[in-house]
Design a protein around this motif. Structure first.
Motif, PDB file in Angstrom:
ATOM      1  N   GLN A 118       0.810  -1.214   0.000  1.00 37.05           N
ATOM      2  CA  GLN A 118       0.000   0.000   0.000  1.00 37.05           C
ATOM      3  C   GLN A 118       0.848   1.271   0.000  1.00 37.05           C
ATOM      4  O   GLN A 118       0.430   2.290  -0.520  1.00 37.05           O
ATOM      5  CB  GLN A 118      -0.908   0.019   1.237  1.00 37.05           C
ATOM      6  N   TYR A 119       2.009   1.183   0.612  1.00 32.96           N
ATOM      7  CA  TYR A 119       2.933   2.319   0.705  1.00 32.96           C
ATOM      8  C   TYR A 119       3.280   2.817  -0.707  1.00 32.96           C
ATOM      9  O   TYR A 119       3.500   2.025  -1.607  1.00 32.96           O
ATOM     10  CB  TYR A 119       4.178   1.841   1.441  1.00 32.96           C
ATOM     11  N   PHE A 120       3.328   4.147  -0.858  1.00 30.32           N
ATOM     12  CA  PHE A 120       3.694   4.714  -2.164  1.00 30.32           C
ATOM     13  C   PHE A 120       5.059   4.200  -2.625  1.00 30.32           C
ATOM     14  O   PHE A 120       5.282   3.980  -3.807  1.00 30.32           O
ATOM     15  CB  PHE A 120       3.752   6.245  -2.067  1.00 30.32           C
ATOM     16  N   LYS A 142       9.535  14.949   3.694  1.00 27.84           N
ATOM     17  CA  LYS A 142       8.919  15.048   5.027  1.00 27.84           C
ATOM     18  C   LYS A 142       9.076  16.462   5.579  1.00 27.84           C
ATOM     19  O   LYS A 142       8.123  17.062   6.084  1.00 27.84           O
ATOM     20  CB  LYS A 142       9.590  14.064   6.002  1.00 27.84           C
ATOM     21  N   GLU A 144      -1.029  11.133  10.488  1.00 29.99           N
ATOM     22  CA  GLU A 144       0.265  10.442  10.394  1.00 29.99           C
ATOM     23  C   GLU A 144       1.428  11.410  10.557  1.00 29.99           C
ATOM     24  O   GLU A 144       2.444  11.076  11.152  1.00 29.99           O
ATOM     25  CB  GLU A 144       0.383   9.693   9.066  1.00 29.99           C
ATOM     26  N   TRP A 164       5.103   9.230   5.566  1.00 28.37           N
ATOM     27  CA  TRP A 164       5.212   8.940   7.005  1.00 28.37           C
ATOM     28  C   TRP A 164       5.333   7.455   7.279  1.00 28.37           C
ATOM     29  O   TRP A 164       5.598   7.052   8.403  1.00 28.37           O
ATOM     30  CB  TRP A 164       4.013   9.541   7.761  1.00 28.37           C
ATOM     31  N   ARG A 165       5.141   6.615   6.284  1.00 23.54           N
ATOM     32  CA  ARG A 165       5.369   5.179   6.510  1.00 23.54           C
ATOM     33  C   ARG A 165       6.844   4.822   6.380  1.00 23.54           C
ATOM     34  O   ARG A 165       7.228   3.684   6.654  1.00 23.54           O
ATOM     35  CB  ARG A 165       4.548   4.340   5.535  1.00 23.54           C
ATOM     36  N   TRP A 181       4.094  11.249  13.586  1.00 19.38           N
ATOM     37  CA  TRP A 181       5.538  11.233  13.288  1.00 19.38           C
ATOM     38  C   TRP A 181       6.261  12.309  14.085  1.00 19.38           C
ATOM     39  O   TRP A 181       7.297  12.071  14.706  1.00 19.38           O
ATOM     40  CB  TRP A 181       5.717  11.460  11.787  1.00 19.38           C
ATOM     41  N   ARG A 238      -5.405   1.149  -3.249  1.00 11.26           N
ATOM     42  CA  ARG A 238      -5.593   1.857  -1.979  1.00 11.26           C
ATOM     43  C   ARG A 238      -7.045   2.265  -1.845  1.00 11.26           C
ATOM     44  O   ARG A 238      -7.696   2.591  -2.829  1.00 11.26           O
ATOM     45  CB  ARG A 238      -4.699   3.097  -1.924  1.00 11.26           C
ATOM     46  N   SER A 290      -6.495   9.482   2.321  1.00 10.72           N
ATOM     47  CA  SER A 290      -6.841   9.808   3.702  1.00 10.72           C
ATOM     48  C   SER A 290      -6.705  11.305   3.888  1.00 10.72           C
ATOM     49  O   SER A 290      -5.730  11.906   3.477  1.00 10.72           O
ATOM     50  CB  SER A 290      -5.898   9.066   4.644  1.00 10.72           C
ATOM     51  N   ILE A 340      -0.516  14.918  -1.620  1.00  8.20           N
ATOM     52  CA  ILE A 340      -0.671  13.504  -1.986  1.00  8.20           C
ATOM     53  C   ILE A 340       0.211  12.630  -1.104  1.00  8.20           C
ATOM     54  O   ILE A 340      -0.206  11.578  -0.618  1.00  8.20           O
ATOM     55  CB  ILE A 340      -0.312  13.300  -3.478  1.00  8.20           C
ATOM     56  N   ASN A 355       1.256  13.309   1.851  1.00  8.30           N
ATOM     57  CA  ASN A 355       0.907  13.427   3.274  1.00  8.30           C
ATOM     58  C   ASN A 355      -0.126  12.368   3.644  1.00  8.30           C
ATOM     59  O   ASN A 355      -0.641  12.331   4.755  1.00  8.30           O
ATOM     60  CB  ASN A 355       0.362  14.828   3.551  1.00  8.30           C
ATOM     61  N   ASP A 356      -0.417  11.484   2.721  1.00 12.26           N
ATOM     62  CA  ASP A 356      -1.370  10.392   2.902  1.00 12.26           C
ATOM     63  C   ASP A 356      -0.887   9.436   3.994  1.00 12.26           C
ATOM     64  O   ASP A 356       0.291   9.426   4.337  1.00 12.26           O
ATOM     65  CB  ASP A 356      -1.454   9.644   1.565  1.00 12.26           C
ATOM     66  N   LYS A 357      -1.806   8.628   4.507  1.00 14.75           N
ATOM     67  CA  LYS A 357      -1.369   7.661   5.516  1.00 14.75           C
ATOM     68  C   LYS A 357      -0.468   6.587   4.910  1.00 14.75           C
ATOM     69  O   LYS A 357       0.273   5.924   5.632  1.00 14.75           O
ATOM     70  CB  LYS A 357      -2.561   7.033   6.243  1.00 14.75           C
TER      71      LYS A 357
END
Lengths: 260, 165
Positions: free
Chosen positions: A190-192, A252, B39, A226-227, B43, B30, B34, A218, A220-222
């Motif tokens: 799922q991660y970009f 980031k 998130e 951040w993953r 972080w 997906r 979101s 885009i 900044n999605d879950k």
């Protein structure tokens, strides 16, 4: 067609009169190739191939030799074979590399060299994976110039410093070595993934581009930046030496400084 | 403005998403984008709370284990003495909350990274959040309702730290 014609020009033969050093050492090496053919079996297996190769040969040359002389059913992608097109990323001895940029002599030839498809993407056959999920993430970050100003009559000028800002991330060849080396991507896909973020970075930090905010939104999605757990697998895997983890960190920072 | 019409293929309404999603294996799709910055804030919280916790925890260890008689001074009375002071109440409360939320968020990301099914994720997170809630509430109650002189049925419990009669 004789085997000799089919053999790629991997053995460089220098005429004897050049004198010494013309001989390229040859050695035997075993390639342990991950085989999967859904038309035959749902299970993937390992096949060993013993080939005689030369000091100038790469893993790709060994795969060619296997496919052309030993087992024509071995399937893998390759196009330019010179580290530019990014077609032949595979997992060689557990590390993501381009088969065309990995010299056999740099690997431990005393043990079998394992060659597997890159992880985290659906395997279609042998070393070929379905790249569509990877390209979908790439498309989602809009990897093209978006400029809201008037169409210039000449080229869009940029200072050398502004160009330098994103120079590193222009080197990406979309081989998927980084994304398929990322443990977060392995879990559920799922991660970009690093490659999409690298290609977003290339436009976010381009002074000629006006849609940086949209790309940051885009990512900044879950499932976005951040993953990233900064394991540096991507930086190590990149055949172009892009500082991928640093690029992700810069994205980031850009999101943070825009929001706060 | 024409540029705002450019839609990311991520948006379910964008035609590009439909083209792409037919070719993409279903498990990679997906579930929409979101909204919000959760998130990002999580972080950021991890980094800030980490820095604060280093100060709080090493301060805690220094005061409890090194100052004065050091580790030999720790008993019921020592704890009672500390919690009689609002400074240490706040210190310990901050340490409890930050450590619990920092740890919970860390385990949450581990669950996200390693659990492969949504149902597994959901259950692991329910257990995690329940445990966190119980410990935070219990810890907070202990800090603020701590009684240095426990009396049960008119009898002082041994070990208590009572004012001289």
């Amino acid at each position: 067609m004789t085997a000799e014609l089919a053999e790629p020009a991997s053995k460089i033969e220098l005429p004897a009169h050049i004198g010494g050093g013309g001989e390229i050492p040859s050695f035997d090496v075993t390639l342990r190739v991950r085989r999967y053919n859904p038309e035959v079996s749902e299970d993937a297996t390992w096949d060993d191939f013993k080939v005689t190769m030369y000091g100038t040969d790469r893993v790709l040359d060994a795969l060619h030799k296997i496919k052309w002389e030993m087992d024509g059913s071995v399937s893998f992608r390759r196009s330019c074979a010179h580290g530019v097109c990014g077609s032949d990323a595979m997992r060689i001895n557990g590390r993501n590399r381009l088969a065309c940029k990995t010299l056999l002599k740099d690997l431990d030839t005393s043990k079998p060299i394992t060659v597997e498809p890159i992880k985290g993407l659906p395997v279609e056959k042998d070393l070929i994976v379905d790249m569509e999920p990877f390209f979908q993430s790439f498309r989602e970050v809009m990897p093209f110039l978006i400029n809201r100003g008037h169409e210039p009559t000449k080229e869009r000028l940029q200072s050398a410093e502004d160009r330098e800002r994103f120079d590193d991330t222009t080197k990406c060849i979309l081989c998927a070595a980084c994304t398929s080396s990322c443990p977060v991507f392995w879990t559920d896909g799922q991660y970009f993934g690093p490659a999409a973020i690298v290609n977003a970075h290339r436009f976010i930090f381009d002074s000629r581009d006006d849609a940086g905010d949209m790309r940051l939104e885009i990512l900044n999605d879950k499932e976005g930046v951040w993953r990233c757990r900064t394991t540096f697998n991507c930086t190590e895997a990149c055949p172009r030496g892009i500082q991928v983890t640093q690029a992700i960190a810069e994205v980031k920072q850009a999101i943070l400084s825009r929001k706060i | 403005m024409s540029a705002t019409e450019i839609q990311s293929p991520r948006s379910a309404k964008a035609p590009a998403a439909k083209v792409g999603s037919n070719r993409i294996a279903p498990q990679y799709r997906r579930n929409g984008s979101s909204k919000g910055n959760f998130e990002m804030l999580a972080w950021l919280f991890m980094r800030l709370s980490g820095v604060v916790l280093v100060v709080l925890i090493f301060g805690h260890l220094f005061v409890n284990l090194l100052v004065g008689e050091g580790i030999h001074a720790i008993d019921f009375g020592f704890v009672a003495g500390k919690w009689a002071d609002p400074f240490w109440q706040i210190w310990d409360l901050a340490m409890l909350w930050l450590a619990m939320l920092h740890g919970t968020n860390g385990v949450r990301t581990i669950i996200n990274d390693y659990a492969e099914k949504d149902a597994t994720r959901l259950w692991l997170k329910i257990v995690l959040y329940a445990a966190t809630t119980v410990i935070i509430i219990l810890g907070t109650l202990v800090i603020f309702t701590f009684d240095p002189c426990p009396v049960v049925n008119g009898v002082q419990l041994p070990g208590g730290f009572c004012p001289a009669p």
